[in-house]
Design an enzyme around this catalytic site. Sequence first.
Site, PDB file in Angstrom:
ATOM      1  N   THR A  16       0.649  -1.200   0.063  1.00  0.00           N
ATOM      2  CA  THR A  16       0.091   0.045  -0.061  1.00  0.00           C
ATOM      3  C   THR A  16       0.776   1.112   0.066  1.00  0.00           C
ATOM      4  O   THR A  16       1.972   1.315   0.655  1.00  0.00           O
ATOM      5  CB  THR A  16      -1.011  -0.048   1.068  1.00  0.00           C
ATOM      6  N   SER A  39      -1.291   3.489  10.586  1.00  0.00           N
ATOM      7  CA  SER A  39      -2.074   2.859  11.148  1.00  0.00           C
ATOM      8  C   SER A  39      -1.454   1.418  11.598  1.00  0.00           C
ATOM      9  O   SER A  39      -0.533   0.829  10.721  1.00  0.00           O
ATOM     10  CB  SER A  39      -3.670   2.519  10.406  1.00  0.00           C
ATOM     11  N   TYR A  99      -2.987  -1.501  10.676  1.00  0.00           N
ATOM     12  CA  TYR A  99      -2.908  -2.133   9.344  1.00  0.00           C
ATOM     13  C   TYR A  99      -1.682  -1.839   8.261  1.00  0.00           C
ATOM     14  O   TYR A  99      -1.095  -2.917   7.869  1.00  0.00           O
ATOM     15  CB  TYR A  99      -4.373  -1.782   8.733  1.00  0.00           C
ATOM     16  N   HIS A 100      -1.328  -0.546   8.228  1.00  0.00           N
ATOM     17  CA  HIS A 100      -0.603  -0.098   7.197  1.00  0.00           C
ATOM     18  C   HIS A 100       0.580  -0.825   7.835  1.00  0.00           C
ATOM     19  O   HIS A 100       1.757  -0.738   6.554  1.00  0.00           O
ATOM     20  CB  HIS A 100      -0.281   1.321   7.033  1.00  0.00           C
ATOM     21  N   LYS A 116       1.805  -4.096   6.725  1.00  0.00           N
ATOM     22  CA  LYS A 116       2.031  -3.991   5.133  1.00  0.00           C
ATOM     23  C   LYS A 116       3.493  -3.854   5.105  1.00  0.00           C
ATOM     24  O   LYS A 116       4.442  -4.297   4.268  1.00  0.00           O
ATOM     25  CB  LYS A 116       1.559  -3.010   4.321  1.00  0.00           C
TER      26      LYS A 116
HETATM   27  N1  USQ Z   1     -11.537  10.027   4.666  1.00  0.00           N
HETATM   28  C1  USQ Z   1     -12.182  11.274   4.722  1.00  0.00           C
HETATM   29  N2  USQ Z   1     -13.703  10.701   4.766  1.00  0.00           N
HETATM   30  C2  USQ Z   1     -14.145   9.238   4.749  1.00  0.00           C
HETATM   31  C3  USQ Z   1     -13.143   8.342   4.862  1.00  0.00           C
HETATM   32  C4  USQ Z   1     -11.909   8.692   4.337  1.00  0.00           C
HETATM   33  O1  USQ Z   1     -11.886  12.162   4.672  1.00  0.00           O
HETATM   34  O2  USQ Z   1     -15.336   9.280   4.924  1.00  0.00           O
HETATM   35  C5  USQ Z   1      -9.990  10.261   4.196  1.00  0.00           C
HETATM   36  C6  USQ Z   1      -9.262   9.492   5.328  1.00  0.00           C
HETATM   37  O3  USQ Z   1      -8.948  10.458   6.738  1.00  0.00           O
HETATM   38  C7  USQ Z   1      -7.834   9.351   4.815  1.00  0.00           C
HETATM   39  C8  USQ Z   1      -8.379   9.221   3.306  1.00  0.00           C
HETATM   40  O4  USQ Z   1      -9.610   9.719   3.040  1.00  0.00           O
HETATM   41  O5  USQ Z   1      -6.958  10.741   4.645  1.00  0.00           O
HETATM   42  C9  USQ Z   1      -8.300   7.847   2.688  1.00  0.00           C
HETATM   43  O6  USQ Z   1      -8.851   6.884   3.582  1.00  0.00           O
HETATM   44  P1  USQ Z   1      -9.719   5.428   2.922  1.00  0.00           P
HETATM   45  O7  USQ Z   1     -10.441   5.181   4.133  1.00  0.00           O
HETATM   46  O8  USQ Z   1     -10.053   5.830   1.804  1.00  0.00           O
HETATM   47  O9  USQ Z   1      -8.206   4.735   2.641  1.00  0.00           O
HETATM   48  P2  USQ Z   1      -7.142   4.092   3.712  1.00  0.00           P
HETATM   49  O10 USQ Z   1      -7.851   3.963   5.248  1.00  0.00           O
HETATM   50  O11 USQ Z   1      -6.074   4.933   3.592  1.00  0.00           O
HETATM   51  O12 USQ Z   1      -7.107   2.584   3.318  1.00  0.00           O
HETATM   52  C10 USQ Z   1      -7.439   2.188   1.688  1.00  0.00           C
HETATM   53  C11 USQ Z   1      -7.785   0.854   1.732  1.00  0.00           C
HETATM   54  C12 USQ Z   1      -6.400  -0.056   2.117  1.00  0.00           C
HETATM   55  C13 USQ Z   1      -5.137   0.540   1.312  1.00  0.00           C
HETATM   56  C14 USQ Z   1      -5.221   2.005   1.540  1.00  0.00           C
HETATM   57  C15 USQ Z   1      -4.217   2.585   0.278  1.00  0.00           C
HETATM   58  O13 USQ Z   1      -8.627   0.317   2.817  1.00  0.00           O
HETATM   59  O14 USQ Z   1      -6.550  -1.394   1.799  1.00  0.00           O
HETATM   60  O15 USQ Z   1      -4.200   0.006   1.562  1.00  0.00           O
HETATM   61  O16 USQ Z   1      -6.571   2.608   1.237  1.00  0.00           O
HETATM   62  S1  USQ Z   1      -3.329   3.823   0.932  1.00  0.00           S
HETATM   63  O17 USQ Z   1      -4.509   4.946   1.342  1.00  0.00           O
HETATM   64  O18 USQ Z   1      -2.784   4.731  -0.150  1.00  0.00           O
HETATM   65  O19 USQ Z   1      -2.571   3.574   2.073  1.00  0.00           O
END
Ligand code: USQ
Length: 391
Positions: free
Chosen positions: A144, A179, A181-182, A185
Site C-alpha cells: 500500500t 495505522s 494495518y499499514h 504491510k
Molecule cells: N477519509 C475522509 N472521509 C471518509 C473516509 C476517509 O476524509 O469518509 C479520508 C481519510 O481520513 C484518509 C483518506 O480519506 O485521509 C483515505 O481513507 P480511505 O479510508 O479511503 O483509505 P485508507 O484507510 O488509507 O485505506 C484504503 C484501503 C487500504 C489501502 C489504502 C491505500 O482500505 O486497504 O491499503 O486505501 S493508501 O491509502 O494509499 O494507503
Amino acid sequence: MRVLILGADGYLGWPTAMHFSQRGDEVMVVDNFVKRRIELEDGIEPLVAIPTLHRRVALWREVTGRDMALRVGDLTNHRFIYETLAKFQPDAIVHYAEQPSAPYSMQGREQAVFSQHNNVIGSLNLLFAVRKYSPDAHLVKLGTMGEYGTPNIDIEEGYITIEHNGRTDTLPFPKLPGSFYHLSKVHDSNNLIFACRIWGLRATDLNQGVVYGIDTPETLLHEELNTSFHYDHVFGTVLNRFCVQAVCGVPLTVYGKGGQTRGFLNIRDTIQCVDLAVGNPAAKGECRIFNQFTETFSINELAQTVQRAGREVGHNVEINHVENPRLEAEEHYYNPQHSKLVELGLQPSLLSEVLVKEMLGSIKNNREGVDPDVIQPSFGWWGDIKDRQQS
Ligand code: USQ
C-alpha cells in the site's frame, strides 16, 4: 499460466480471479472469509449482497464455461498453504489475502493483533511455502502507498539512492505508516525483500493507492458476479463512500480539514496493473516495488468532484467537515513517483465527472441496500468515539 489468487472473495480478489480466468489462465481461488466474519462482527454488509464464493465460482462456470479451482483455508495455517502450492504448482501468485481496513486495525488491541497476525504471519508462511514448493513462482503481493505515509520529501518507488558521508547506496525507502494495518504491510515488505535477497525468490510488491469503482468487464457479465462494494466506515474507501453518501442525501464526510492527499486508482486499473506485473515477472532474487496509483487528489478535491457530478444529476450534495477520527496530517507535501507501471504499458482510466456520474447511477439502482447507521465513523485512532466524546 497457472495463477493462484489468494484472498479471492474480496473487493479486488474476485474481479482479478475472473480476469485471469477469462484470459484463459488456469486459476485457483483461495479465501478464509475473514472479511465476511468482520462484516458480521461490525454489523456491516456490502451494498449488494454477495453470493458465497462457491456459488460465484459455479456461476462463473455457467456464464463463461470456464472452471476455477477453489480451496478454503487460512494462510496462518502453514500446512494449508504448503499443500495448496504443492498441489497447484502456480506460475504466479497474486496475494490479496489480508485484513485490508486501517480503521478496523485501530479499533483496539484485539483488532490490531488480529490484523498483524493474519497479515504478517500469513505472508511469512506463504514465503516459506514458495521457497519449499514453488521457488520459481512469481509472487505479486499487494502492498500500500500508506506504507510511506506523508514524508516532506518526494516518495520514490520502493528504493532511494542516498549519499551519506561521501558514500552512496540504494536502500528501501523510509516508511511512516499511519495505522496498525499499514504497519502490517511494512512488516510484509521487509519480509518479502529479505526472502528475495536470501532465498532468490522473485516478487513484485504493489504499493497501491486508494481504489474506487464498482464494475470491471467481468462483473458486468452477470449481476451475481458483482464485487463486494463497501461504503461503511470500516471497509468503504473514501470515494466509494462519498458516492453512496451523495445518492442518499448524507453530507459528504470529509475528515478534518480535507487537505489529506492520496494516490487513487480505478478498480479496472488495479486489474490492469496486476496483469502487467504478472505478465512481466521479476527476475530471480529481485523484489520489485511499484507505486500503483494513477492520480493524486486531496479529500476536498474529491468531495468537490462528487458534489459537482451529483448536483448535475439531481442529488442535493452537501459537504461536511466532521471531526477527524484518524490522527493524520491534514495539510502536507505529497509527491510520489509512479512511472514503473506506465513504462510496462499501463493505460489509466482517470477520474472524471462522467465516471462519478456512472458510479452514482449504479449506486442509485441499489440504494435500498444502504444502511444509514454504518456511514459515520464509530471508532477512531484512539478507540471508541463515544469514549472520547464523554471524556
Ligand atoms: N477519509 C475522509 N472521509 C471518509 C473516509 C476517509 O476524509 O469518509 C479520508 C481519510 O481520513 C484518509 C483518506 O480519506 O485521509 C483515505 O481513507 P480511505 O479510508 O479511503 O483509505 P485508507 O484507510 O488509507 O485505506 C484504503 C484501503 C487500504 C489501502 C489504502 C491505500 O482500505 O486497504 O491499503 O486505501 S493508501 O491509502 O494509499 O494507503
